[in-house]
Design a protein around this motif. Structure first.
Motif, PDB file in Angstrom:
ATOM      1  N   UNK A  65       0.842  -1.255   0.088  1.00 22.68           N
ATOM      2  CA  UNK A  65      -0.077   0.029  -0.068  1.00 22.68           C
ATOM      3  C   UNK A  65       1.032   1.509   0.331  1.00 22.68           C
ATOM      4  N   UNK A  66      -0.148   2.422  -0.517  1.00 23.03           N
ATOM      5  CA  UNK A  66       1.330   3.583  -0.133  1.00 23.03           C
ATOM      6  C   UNK A  66       0.261   4.879   0.181  1.00 23.03           C
ATOM      7  N   UNK A  67       1.370   5.457   0.908  1.00 20.24           N
ATOM      8  CA  UNK A  67       0.917   7.071   0.950  1.00 20.24           C
ATOM      9  C   UNK A  67       1.623   8.294   0.080  1.00 20.24           C
ATOM     10  N   UNK A  68       0.761   9.287  -0.700  1.00 19.72           N
ATOM     11  CA  UNK A  68       1.830   9.754  -0.849  1.00 19.72           C
ATOM     12  C   UNK A  68       1.356  10.937  -0.431  1.00 19.72           C
ATOM     13  N   UNK A  69       1.615  12.162  -0.430  1.00 21.52           N
ATOM     14  CA  UNK A  69       1.258  13.120   0.609  1.00 21.52           C
ATOM     15  C   UNK A  69       1.675  14.309   0.711  1.00 21.52           C
ATOM     16  N   UNK A  70       0.882  16.077  -0.372  1.00 24.71           N
ATOM     17  CA  UNK A  70       1.665  16.357  -0.214  1.00 24.71           C
ATOM     18  C   UNK A  70       1.756  17.396   0.660  1.00 24.71           C
ATOM     19  N   UNK A 165      -4.241  13.911   0.530  1.00 25.66           N
ATOM     20  CA  UNK A 165      -3.070  13.332   0.784  1.00 25.66           C
ATOM     21  C   UNK A 165      -3.836  11.659   0.020  1.00 25.66           C
ATOM     22  N   UNK A 166      -2.979  10.553  -0.601  1.00 27.30           N
ATOM     23  CA  UNK A 166      -3.731   9.692  -1.549  1.00 27.30           C
ATOM     24  C   UNK A 166      -3.164   8.683  -0.770  1.00 27.30           C
ATOM     25  N   UNK A 167      -4.671   7.457  -0.665  1.00 26.82           N
ATOM     26  CA  UNK A 167      -4.197   6.071  -0.477  1.00 26.82           C
ATOM     27  C   UNK A 167      -4.228   5.231  -1.840  1.00 26.82           C
ATOM     28  N   UNK A 168      -2.989   4.529  -1.934  1.00 31.01           N
ATOM     29  CA  UNK A 168      -3.026   3.667  -2.782  1.00 31.01           C
ATOM     30  C   UNK A 168      -2.964   2.670  -1.981  1.00 31.01           C
ATOM     31  N   UNK A 169      -3.916   1.731  -2.862  1.00 34.72           N
ATOM     32  CA  UNK A 169      -3.579  -0.328  -2.661  1.00 34.72           C
ATOM     33  C   UNK A 169      -2.728  -0.841  -3.638  1.00 34.72           C
ATOM     34  N   UNK A 170      -2.835  -1.672  -2.955  1.00 32.35           N
ATOM     35  CA  UNK A 170      -1.301  -2.915  -3.720  1.00 32.35           C
ATOM     36  C   UNK A 170      -1.460  -3.186  -5.248  1.00 32.35           C
ATOM     37  N   UNK A 171      -3.090  -3.251  -5.746  1.00 29.84           N
ATOM     38  CA  UNK A 171      -3.568  -3.025  -6.995  1.00 29.84           C
ATOM     39  C   UNK A 171      -2.902  -1.740  -7.803  1.00 29.84           C
ATOM     40  N   UNK A 175      -7.610   4.399  -2.765  1.00 27.65           N
ATOM     41  CA  UNK A 175      -8.663   4.515  -2.447  1.00 27.65           C
ATOM     42  C   UNK A 175      -9.211   4.787  -1.401  1.00 27.65           C
ATOM     43  N   UNK A 176      -8.135   6.272  -1.598  1.00 28.09           N
ATOM     44  CA  UNK A 176      -9.050   7.584  -0.333  1.00 28.09           C
ATOM     45  C   UNK A 176      -8.278   8.757  -0.491  1.00 28.09           C
ATOM     46  N   UNK A 177      -8.858   9.586  -0.502  1.00 25.58           N
ATOM     47  CA  UNK A 177      -8.739  11.142  -1.284  1.00 25.58           C
ATOM     48  C   UNK A 177      -8.506  11.685  -0.152  1.00 25.58           C
ATOM     49  N   UNK A 178      -7.617  12.711   0.469  1.00 28.53           N
ATOM     50  CA  UNK A 178      -8.293  13.720   1.494  1.00 28.53           C
ATOM     51  C   UNK A 178      -7.539  14.673   1.023  1.00 28.53           C
ATOM     52  N   UNK A 189      -2.816   9.901  12.764  1.00 27.65           N
ATOM     53  CA  UNK A 189      -3.381   8.849  13.435  1.00 27.65           C
ATOM     54  C   UNK A 189      -4.488   8.851  12.526  1.00 27.65           C
ATOM     55  N   UNK A 190      -4.992   9.483  12.041  1.00 27.63           N
ATOM     56  CA  UNK A 190      -7.133   9.132  10.679  1.00 27.63           C
ATOM     57  C   UNK A 190      -6.154   8.600   9.767  1.00 27.63           C
ATOM     58  N   UNK A 191      -5.083   9.230   9.189  1.00 28.90           N
ATOM     59  CA  UNK A 191      -4.519   8.215   7.920  1.00 28.90           C
ATOM     60  C   UNK A 191      -3.825   6.809   8.561  1.00 28.90           C
TER      61      UNK A 191
END
Length: 248
Positions: A65-70, A165-171, A175-178, A189-191
């Motif tokens: 999984x990945x969290x890409x955040x600016x 914030x972008x949460x990206x799954x293994x595929x 999966x999530x945009x904040x 902690x919320x992420x």
């Protein structure tokens, strides 16, 4: 006379093709060319320089999984606290098979200098995840990491990124945009919590209620019949036909 005539002929100066290639092209960002990212969109791939070298997003994530955040800018108060908080939680993200990637529209060398401050202020022995240097704003454009005024000025090259914030799954699906404004710090902690919820849902076929925390009851989707729920989850509590709690 013939010699004098030949010497007086002015030959045209030939253009050197190498000079034409040295002209630096200015990137023009057009709104119609910007991807419209939604939940379950394929995360656009890119290659960029980072504090840990050249980074290709999809290759770097691999099966993780990945969290890409600016963040808006290095050497600023809110961003320093944010990057420090994410770095402190990195062992927790590691346990969940999640890779962190930071980004701002600045050069990598500036990130490297700033990391020393983050380590000092946050009490870290070592800052251990990459920060992308997106001075060209290419990734910021790709992932819409600027506000409305910022987008209008994107071609001028003076735009700071917002707190995306972008949460990206293994595929490689989003999966999530904040998105937070520059003036509001995030809750790291919320992420982490939403990643727990996403992974629980994927592995158990459930959904999570408001303010859910790991270990608490989850909800059986309405599409699952009572008999199927009994077979899959065992005991469950029915509040309404569409609201059933279970442990998973």
């Amino acid at each position: 006379m013939m010699l004098r005539s030949l010497l007086s002929v002015r030959k045209p100066i030939q253009q050197q093709p190498m000079l034409r290639n040295t002209v630096r092209m200015i990137r023009t960002f057009k709104q119609e060319e910007q991807p419209r990212l939604r939940i379950n969109s394929l995360a656009p791939n890119f290659t960029a320089q980072s504090t840990q070298g050249k980074l290709n997003l999809h290759e770097y994530l691999g099966n993780s999984w990945g969290v890409l955040f600016s963040h808006p800018a290095d050497f600023t108060p809110v961003c320093t606290t944010e990057l420090g908080a994410f770095a402190q939680l990195k062992p927790e993200f590691d346990q969940r098979n999640v890779k962190l990637i930071g980004l701002s529209a600045e050069e990598v060398d500036k990130h490297q200098s700033w990391i020393k401050d983050i380590e000092e202020i946050s009490g870290l022995d070592k800052f251990a995840f990459p920060i992308i240097g997106d001075a060209s704003r290419e990734v910021a454009f790709l992932y819409d990491m600027v506000d409305e005024e910022g987008f209008k000025n994107l071609n001028k090259g003076v735009v700071a990124t917002i707190r995306s914030v972008y949460v990206i799954d293994p595929s490689k699906k989003v999966r999530l945009i904040i998105t937070y404004p520059a003036s509001v710090g995030r809750n790291s902690g919320e992420v982490l919590r939403v990643i727990d919820a996403l992974q629980k849902g994927d592995s158990k076929g459930v959904v999570t209620p408001i303010n859910w925390q790991p270990g608490e009851d989850v909800i059986i989707p309405p599409t699952v019949s009572d008999s199927a729920a009994k077979e899959k989850f065992g005991d469950f509590k029915t509040v309404k036909p569409y609201l059933r709690y279970t442990k998973a």
